[in-house]
Motif scaffolding. Structure first.
Motif, PDB file in Angstrom:
ATOM      1  N   ARG A   1      -1.956  -3.847   2.980  1.00 28.72           N
ATOM      2  CA  ARG A   1      -2.818  -3.376   1.891  1.00 28.72           C
ATOM      3  C   ARG A   1      -3.111  -1.882   1.981  1.00 28.72           C
ATOM      4  NH1 ARG A   1      -7.925  -6.563   1.645  1.00 28.72           N
ATOM      5  NH2 ARG A   1      -8.103  -5.610  -0.402  1.00 28.72           N
ATOM      6  N   THR A   2      -3.338  -1.373   3.179  1.00 28.12           N
ATOM      7  CA  THR A   2      -3.624   0.056   3.334  1.00 28.12           C
ATOM      8  C   THR A   2      -2.425   0.889   2.905  1.00 28.12           C
ATOM      9  OG1 THR A   2      -5.109  -0.442   5.179  1.00 28.12           O
ATOM     10  CG2 THR A   2      -4.336   1.829   4.971  1.00 28.12           C
TER      11      THR A   2
ATOM     12  N   LEU B   1      -0.809  -5.279  -7.247  1.00 27.95           N
ATOM     13  CA  LEU B   1      -2.042  -5.263  -6.463  1.00 27.95           C
ATOM     14  C   LEU B   1      -2.854  -6.530  -6.702  1.00 27.95           C
ATOM     15  CD1 LEU B   1      -3.760  -3.574  -4.533  1.00 27.95           C
ATOM     16  CD2 LEU B   1      -4.823  -2.520  -6.525  1.00 27.95           C
TER      17      LEU B   1
ATOM     18  N   ARG C   1       3.095  -6.164   2.109  1.00 26.28           N
ATOM     19  CA  ARG C   1       1.828  -6.891   2.230  1.00 26.28           C
ATOM     20  C   ARG C   1       0.762  -6.098   2.990  1.00 26.28           C
ATOM     21  NH1 ARG C   1       5.723 -10.853   2.060  1.00 26.28           N
ATOM     22  NH2 ARG C   1       5.283 -12.494   0.545  1.00 26.28           N
TER      23      ARG C   1
ATOM     24  N   ALA D   1      -4.248 -12.350  -0.289  1.00 24.23           N
ATOM     25  CA  ALA D   1      -5.204 -12.127   0.794  1.00 24.23           C
ATOM     26  C   ALA D   1      -6.337 -13.149   0.737  1.00 24.23           C
ATOM     27  CB  ALA D   1      -5.770 -10.719   0.708  1.00 24.23           C
TER      28      ALA D   1
ATOM     29  N   TYR E   1      -0.070  -0.040   0.919  1.00 21.97           N
ATOM     30  CA  TYR E   1       0.108  -0.250  -0.520  1.00 21.97           C
ATOM     31  C   TYR E   1      -0.783   0.712  -1.306  1.00 21.97           C
ATOM     32  CZ  TYR E   1       1.163  -2.962  -4.737  1.00 21.97           C
ATOM     33  OH  TYR E   1       1.617  -3.356  -5.969  1.00 21.97           O
ATOM     34  N   HIS E   2      -2.038   0.836  -0.892  1.00 23.59           N
ATOM     35  CA  HIS E   2      -2.958   1.747  -1.571  1.00 23.59           C
ATOM     36  C   HIS E   2      -2.534   3.214  -1.414  1.00 23.59           C
ATOM     37  CE1 HIS E   2      -5.753  -1.773  -1.450  1.00 23.59           C
ATOM     38  NE2 HIS E   2      -5.987  -1.321  -2.670  1.00 23.59           N
TER      39      HIS E   2
ATOM     40  N   LEU F   1      -1.391  -9.133  -4.554  1.00 25.67           N
ATOM     41  CA  LEU F   1      -1.702  -8.843  -3.158  1.00 25.67           C
ATOM     42  C   LEU F   1      -3.124  -9.310  -2.832  1.00 25.67           C
ATOM     43  CD1 LEU F   1      -0.318  -7.460  -0.742  1.00 25.67           C
ATOM     44  CD2 LEU F   1      -1.455  -5.357  -1.423  1.00 25.67           C
ATOM     45  N   GLU F   2      -4.056  -9.094  -3.756  1.00 26.41           N
ATOM     46  CA  GLU F   2      -5.435  -9.531  -3.562  1.00 26.41           C
ATOM     47  C   GLU F   2      -5.527 -11.061  -3.551  1.00 26.41           C
ATOM     48  OE1 GLU F   2      -7.933  -7.519  -2.873  1.00 26.41           O
ATOM     49  OE2 GLU F   2      -6.752  -5.697  -3.123  1.00 26.41           O
TER      50      GLU F   2
END
Length: 107
Positions: free
Chosen positions: A41-42, A92, A39, A99, A44-45, A95-96
């Motif tokens: 996000r950074t 992704l 979870r 969030a 994950y990217h 994930l968005e």
């Protein structure tokens, strides 16, 4: 390096092989950390970017530099990178959405 760069093995020396090994190890650590904290996000990217780098590297070695041939040793990482990119792009979206739903709960 002997199984990957089969088209022009004379262009690959020990230093390049060790550098590639360290890069692979670093990518593996990043991917494992992402699996632990999916979870983030950074992270994950960054993990997604490692798969794009791998795909670009292998495609450039095959089609631009001609140091690798399309053998199973090259096809396997190409398939793993491609399927991982597709899976992570699908993930992704979730994930968005997660969030956004967390932000709504806070407000």
């Amino acid at each position: 390096s002997e199984k990957l760069y089969t088209a022009s093995p004379s262009l690959v020396n020990g230093l390049q092989a060790r550098t590639f090994g360290v890069w692979t190890l670093l990518s593996s650590v990043i991917r494992c950390l992402c699996a632990i904290d999916i979870r983030n996000r950074t992270l994950y990217h960054i993990t997604l970017f490692t798969f794009f780098l791998a795909l670009a590297h292998f495609l450039s070695e095959v089609f631009i530099y001609h140091t690798a041939a399309l053998t199973i040793g090259v096809m396997a990482p190409l398939m793993v990178a491609s399927f991982s990119i597709m899976g992570m792009l699908i993930g992704l979206q979730y994930l968005e959405v997660e969030a956004l739903s967390q932000n709504k709960k806070k407000n």
